[in-house]
Write an enzyme that holds these catalytic residues in place. Sequence first.
Site, PDB file in Angstrom:
ATOM      1  N   SER A 135       0.854  -1.056  -0.024  1.00 22.81           N
ATOM      2  CA  SER A 135      -0.102  -0.052   0.069  1.00 22.81           C
ATOM      3  C   SER A 135       1.035   1.312   0.023  1.00 22.81           C
ATOM      4  O   SER A 135       1.924   1.265   0.470  1.00 22.81           O
ATOM      5  CB  SER A 135      -0.931   0.082   1.366  1.00 22.81           C
ATOM      6  OG  SER A 135      -1.494   1.148   1.457  1.00 22.81           O
ATOM      7  N   TYR A 159      -2.184   0.362  10.325  1.00 20.22           N
ATOM      8  CA  TYR A 159      -2.251  -0.458   8.965  1.00 20.22           C
ATOM      9  C   TYR A 159      -1.074  -0.402   8.097  1.00 20.22           C
ATOM     10  O   TYR A 159      -0.478  -1.203   7.691  1.00 20.22           O
ATOM     11  CB  TYR A 159      -3.396  -0.047   8.182  1.00 20.22           C
ATOM     12  CG  TYR A 159      -3.477  -0.326   6.911  1.00 20.22           C
ATOM     13  CD1 TYR A 159      -3.804  -1.789   6.324  1.00 20.22           C
ATOM     14  CD2 TYR A 159      -3.350   0.449   5.796  1.00 20.22           C
ATOM     15  CE1 TYR A 159      -3.607  -2.119   5.056  1.00 20.22           C
ATOM     16  CE2 TYR A 159      -3.344   0.221   4.349  1.00 20.22           C
ATOM     17  CZ  TYR A 159      -3.545  -1.139   4.076  1.00 20.22           C
ATOM     18  OH  TYR A 159      -3.496  -1.703   2.795  1.00 20.22           O
ATOM     19  N   LYS A 163       1.766  -3.335   6.648  1.00 21.97           N
ATOM     20  CA  LYS A 163       2.355  -3.348   5.344  1.00 21.97           C
ATOM     21  C   LYS A 163       3.822  -3.083   5.296  1.00 21.97           C
ATOM     22  O   LYS A 163       4.634  -3.893   4.415  1.00 21.97           O
ATOM     23  CB  LYS A 163       1.714  -2.381   4.554  1.00 21.97           C
ATOM     24  CG  LYS A 163       0.182  -2.809   4.196  1.00 21.97           C
ATOM     25  CD  LYS A 163       0.101  -4.168   3.521  1.00 21.97           C
ATOM     26  CE  LYS A 163      -1.384  -4.283   3.081  1.00 21.97           C
ATOM     27  NZ  LYS A 163      -1.611  -5.264   2.283  1.00 21.97           N
TER      28      LYS A 163
END
Length: 192
Positions: A135, A159, A163
């Site tokens: 991402s 988040y 990643k």
Amino acid sequence: MGLEVMKDLNIFVTGGVGFIASHTALVLLEQDCKVTLIDNYSNSNPRVFEHMKKLAGDKADRMKFVECDIRDGAKLDALFSAEKFDCVIHFAGFKAVGESVEKPLEYYDNNFNGTIQLLLVMRKHKCFNIVFSSSCTVYGIPEKVPITEDTPLKAISPYGRTKLFQEDMFRDLAVGCKDFRILLLRYFNPVG
């Protein structure tokens, strides 16, 4: 060399009925690949696979679905024991920045620990090709745009850090296990 090299490849797709994965699977079928999709439905709906079969038409028999959580190492091992996969495309993971702030442990468990389980099973079964769905959140808030490959990585949400940590793990794996061939994809807008 064209896409004909993909013909008859057996591809394992995690998060298989999510938005990006479902579209990827249909393109793989168009290239005459065989596709096994896994998903635990935490970010998707069971109706998606039924719709995918309709869209796949006469190639639908080259695609199968197994309900499976990416953290279930025993089930992953059983799937990899049952057939040989040429490549994994890893889309599975929780994906909401705001929610990750409220539930950081759940994000680390699902996203990071799930990837560890997947990689352990892949290594055991000598499946060394993986495409990882990362991402743009790994960049955090960049000091300048446009963002390039040289832009510093500074994730600012749980988040984004899951990643980034996964990317770091893949980089370490590439050094420690030369058999692995790893491609990291960072999306800015998956819908175009």
